[in-house]
Design a protein around this motif. Sequence first.
Motif, mmCIF file in Angstrom:
data_model
loop_
_atom_site.group_PDB
_atom_site.id
_atom_site.type_symbol
_atom_site.label_atom_id
_atom_site.label_comp_id
_atom_site.label_asym_id
_atom_site.label_seq_id
_atom_site.Cartn_x
_atom_site.Cartn_y
_atom_site.Cartn_z
ATOM 1 N N SER A 29 10.659 6.325 -9.267
ATOM 2 C CA SER A 29 10.990 6.622 -7.869
ATOM 3 C C SER A 29 9.729 6.782 -7.016
ATOM 4 N N GLU A 30 8.586 7.006 -7.663
ATOM 5 C CA GLU A 30 7.323 7.169 -6.941
ATOM 6 C C GLU A 30 6.587 5.843 -6.742
ATOM 7 N N THR A 31 7.088 4.772 -7.376
ATOM 8 C CA THR A 31 6.449 3.463 -7.244
ATOM 9 C C THR A 31 6.835 2.827 -5.911
ATOM 10 N N LYS A 32 5.824 2.449 -5.145
ATOM 11 C CA LYS A 32 6.052 1.880 -3.813
ATOM 12 C C LYS A 32 5.252 0.588 -3.658
ATOM 13 N N LEU A 33 5.752 -0.311 -2.813
ATOM 14 C CA LEU A 33 5.028 -1.537 -2.490
ATOM 15 C C LEU A 33 3.901 -1.181 -1.523
ATOM 16 N N ARG A 41 -9.633 -12.569 1.784
ATOM 17 C CA ARG A 41 -9.308 -11.833 3.012
ATOM 18 C C ARG A 41 -7.845 -11.427 3.063
ATOM 19 N N ASP A 42 -7.025 -12.125 2.278
ATOM 20 C CA ASP A 42 -5.597 -11.804 2.270
ATOM 21 C C ASP A 42 -5.363 -10.462 1.598
ATOM 22 N N ILE A 43 -4.573 -9.630 2.239
ATOM 23 C CA ILE A 43 -4.191 -8.351 1.644
ATOM 24 C C ILE A 43 -2.900 -8.567 0.864
ATOM 25 N N LYS A 44 -2.933 -8.275 -0.428
ATOM 26 C CA LYS A 44 -1.777 -8.488 -1.286
ATOM 27 C C LYS A 44 -0.903 -7.241 -1.280
ATOM 28 N N ARG A 45 0.338 -7.424 -1.679
ATOM 29 C CA ARG A 45 1.267 -6.295 -1.813
ATOM 30 C C ARG A 45 1.604 -6.159 -3.297
ATOM 31 N N VAL A 46 1.401 -4.972 -3.840
ATOM 32 C CA VAL A 46 1.667 -4.740 -5.261
ATOM 33 C C VAL A 46 2.552 -3.510 -5.418
ATOM 34 N N ASN A 47 3.235 -3.439 -6.545
ATOM 35 C CA ASN A 47 4.007 -2.248 -6.883
ATOM 36 C C ASN A 47 3.039 -1.181 -7.391
ATOM 37 N N MET A 48 2.782 -0.175 -6.574
ATOM 38 C CA MET A 48 1.795 0.855 -6.889
ATOM 39 C C MET A 48 2.483 2.092 -7.477
ATOM 40 N N MET A 49 2.159 2.386 -8.733
ATOM 41 C CA MET A 49 2.680 3.593 -9.373
ATOM 42 C C MET A 49 1.892 4.806 -8.864
ATOM 43 N N HIS A 50 2.526 5.965 -8.870
ATOM 44 C CA HIS A 50 1.874 7.162 -8.330
ATOM 45 C C HIS A 50 2.206 8.377 -9.200
ATOM 46 N N ARG A 51 1.179 9.152 -9.495
ATOM 47 C CA ARG A 51 1.375 10.400 -10.228
ATOM 48 C C ARG A 51 0.215 11.339 -9.940
ATOM 49 N N ALA A 52 0.523 12.608 -9.754
ATOM 50 C CA ALA A 52 -0.495 13.643 -9.602
ATOM 51 C C ALA A 52 -0.455 14.528 -10.842
ATOM 52 N N ILE A 198 -7.480 5.965 -6.434
ATOM 53 C CA ILE A 198 -6.555 5.021 -5.806
ATOM 54 C C ILE A 198 -7.005 3.609 -6.159
ATOM 55 N N ALA A 199 -6.350 2.975 -7.127
ATOM 56 C CA ALA A 199 -6.757 1.645 -7.608
ATOM 57 C C ALA A 199 -6.128 0.570 -6.727
ATOM 58 N N ASP A 200 -6.593 0.501 -5.476
ATOM 59 C CA ASP A 200 -6.057 -0.469 -4.514
ATOM 60 C C ASP A 200 -7.032 -1.619 -4.287
ATOM 61 N N ARG A 201 -7.939 -1.826 -5.244
ATOM 62 C CA ARG A 201 -8.921 -2.909 -5.225
ATOM 63 C C ARG A 201 -9.229 -3.272 -6.681
ATOM 64 N N PRO A 202 -9.890 -4.393 -6.946
ATOM 65 C CA PRO A 202 -10.100 -4.839 -8.324
ATOM 66 C C PRO A 202 -10.735 -3.784 -9.220
ATOM 67 N N PHE A 203 -10.221 -3.708 -10.470
ATOM 68 C CA PHE A 203 -10.720 -2.709 -11.418
ATOM 69 C C PHE A 203 -10.725 -3.287 -12.829
#
Length: 225
Positions: A29-33, A41-52, A198-203
């Motif tokens: 339920s915490e996973t968001k696009l 230059r294109d910004i991609k959309r990914v399914n981003m998991m989230h946890r604290a 926040i892994a919103d770029r290449p890793f």
Amino acid sequence: IDQVDANAISYIMNAIYFNGSWEKKFKKSETKLENFRGYTRDIKRVNMMHRAGKYFFADNQLFSAINLPYGNGAYAMTVLLPHEGKSIDEMMKSLDAEKLAAVSGQMEECVVDLKLPRFTTELELPLNEIVSKLGAPSMFDSGKANFSKLAEGNVFVSKMLQKAKIEVNEQGTKAAAVTAAVMLTAMAPEETRNVEFIADRPFVYMIQDSQSGGILFMGQYCGTH
């Protein structure tokens, strides 16, 4: 192997399979696009998991690192995330086994606001040129190869390849391939601090055997195609 060559006398295979559930699972339920910034230059959309939660974490001038254990901690994924403006190539050129061990020694338990893409990656990679550069070119040369203890005649390796697939989701990781290297270990924390990862770029990610010290799988994620 899709087709069998009539001239082939042998196919030699080595396989490894890993299926690990996170010690601390992500809630679906915490996973968001969300946006992911790759090398274009294109910004991609990914399914981003989230946890604290609490994870072992370290950072330096080039990148930050986090250790995500599976199950009872016998295996773990270590994610290396270059800082803004730094590339994976720049980060990896600065690393060797000794420096990776130093990073692990700097790890401390932190309360981490963690975001990591859910992804599946598949790759087929020819290894002839890579293995030749590592120092074994003669096995691919019909005039120089010596496999006399395996078979009679002019025997050589015509093709060497690796196929790999990795799937990372809220439950854990499934992976299949062949590789080996060194490990990272985590030090006991001195104090707890709050950080973001926040892994919103290449890793780069590594799946490690915590006991033997082997890196079972290693790869990089640069966004969906």
